[in-house]
Enzyme design. Structure first.
Site, PDB file in Angstrom:
ATOM      1  N   ASN A  84       0.865  -1.189   0.000  1.00 40.63           N
ATOM      2  CA  ASN A  84       0.000   0.000   0.000  1.00 40.63           C
ATOM      3  C   ASN A  84       0.892   1.226   0.000  1.00 40.63           C
ATOM      4  OD1 ASN A  84      -2.889  -1.056   0.383  1.00 40.63           O
ATOM      5  ND2 ASN A  84      -1.681  -2.201   1.896  1.00 40.63           N
ATOM      6  N   GLU A  85       1.120   1.736  -1.197  1.00 43.07           N
ATOM      7  CA  GLU A  85       2.039   2.854  -1.379  1.00 43.07           C
ATOM      8  C   GLU A  85       1.336   4.173  -1.035  1.00 43.07           C
ATOM      9  OE1 GLU A  85       4.962   2.154  -1.698  1.00 43.07           O
ATOM     10  OE2 GLU A  85       5.379   0.580  -3.154  1.00 43.07           O
ATOM     11  N   PRO A  86       2.116   5.273  -0.901  1.00 39.71           N
ATOM     12  CA  PRO A  86       1.483   6.570  -0.660  1.00 39.71           C
ATOM     13  C   PRO A  86       0.339   6.788  -1.654  1.00 39.71           C
ATOM     14  CG  PRO A  86       3.847   6.786  -0.478  1.00 39.71           C
ATOM     15  CD  PRO A  86       3.573   5.371  -0.946  1.00 39.71           C
ATOM     16  N   SER A 141      -2.602   5.373  -0.969  1.00 42.86           N
ATOM     17  CA  SER A 141      -3.550   4.291  -0.672  1.00 42.86           C
ATOM     18  C   SER A 141      -4.577   4.759   0.356  1.00 42.86           C
ATOM     19  CB  SER A 141      -2.818   3.074  -0.101  1.00 42.86           C
ATOM     20  OG  SER A 141      -1.935   2.540  -1.041  1.00 42.86           O
ATOM     21  N   THR A 154      10.198   2.052  -3.648  1.00 44.91           N
ATOM     22  CA  THR A 154      10.042   0.611  -3.440  1.00 44.91           C
ATOM     23  C   THR A 154      10.760  -0.152  -4.538  1.00 44.91           C
ATOM     24  OG1 THR A 154       7.905   0.985  -2.418  1.00 44.91           O
ATOM     25  CG2 THR A 154       8.295  -1.234  -3.283  1.00 44.91           C
TER      26      THR A 154
END
Ligand code: PGA
Length: 225
Positions: A144-146, A148, A163
């Site tokens: 869950n990246e920025p 999300s 990532t």
């Protein structure tokens, strides 16, 4: 907070084993949410040690992995399928049918349905008893990246540049790192009854401080914890 990575891993392993044994006594399954990366390696080593030396069976364990690169074949040395089998599943007695890892081989046309099914499987298993998390430099939990949402569920995501850069060495070059992944959502993670976020080394200090000190924000998904 623990003194070092070994102590922290032993502490978390003990919590997991206590839960497995307690559930065993009641004839119930213990549902674990599992993470990959370098962080949980010592934890998995300790679980294997306990299984072998202290003769604790993991037969009543059901697992759901947080994420998997997409697309990726199960047989790839970089797949989380390979990682989990090499670092844990091959060495303990969790029945293969109890193991769930998002499928990086699923056809794109079935992805949405597949992700919905992953959520249903977690629910049918009774929900996650203990969720293990690492944290990425981007502040991600799972993938869950920025950006999300707190309400996000299992889905396909685009990986953050940080990532992919962090995975570049393992993949022998940034261009080989998949751009996408399937990940449990933030909401999926937050539904777990207990969560252990593990973060080791100075490199994680800045993002851990941000995760603990900032108000919940999609800019740093770990703040939702
Ligand atoms: P790491 O990754 O354990 O390899 O540092 C953690 C993560 O990205 O969640």
């Amino acid at each position: 907070m623990c003194k070092n990575a070994t102590d922290a891993s032993k502490f978390v392993a003990t919590q997991i084993v206590l839960q497995i044994v307690e559930k065993q006594k009641k004839g119930q399954t213990c549902v674990l949410g599992l993470a990959t990366g370098s962080t949980p390696l010592t934890l998995y080593k300790e679980l294997i040690r306990i299984h072998k030396e202290e003769k604790i069976s993991f037969k009543n364990v059901v697992t759901f992995n947080l994420d998997e690169y997409y697309p990726i074949s199960k047989s790839s040395p970089h797949s989380y399928y390979t990682y989990m089998h090499n670092n844990l599943f091959k060495h303990v007695d969790i029945p293969e049918a109890n193991i769930h890892i998002p499928d990086g081989e699923i056809d794109k046309s079935h992805l949405q349905e597949y992700c919905r099914q992953y959520e249903s499987l977690i629910e049918s298993a009774g929900g996650i008893d203990i969720q293990i998390l690492g944290i990425g430099r981007s502040g991600h939990i799972g993938f869950n990246e920025p950006g999300s949402s707190q309400h996000s569920l299992t889905r396909l995501v685009y990986l953050d540049k940080k990532t992919r850069e962090d995975a570049a060495d393992t993949f022998s070059g940034l261009e080989n790192v998949p751009q996408f992944a399937i990940t449990m959502g933030i909401d999926t993670i937050l539904q777990a009854r207990r969560i252990f976020l593990m973060a080791f080394s100075e490199g994680k200090a800045k993002i851990v401080a941000e995760a603990c000190e900032s108000n919940p924000t999609t800019e740093c998904p770990a703040t939702f914890l």
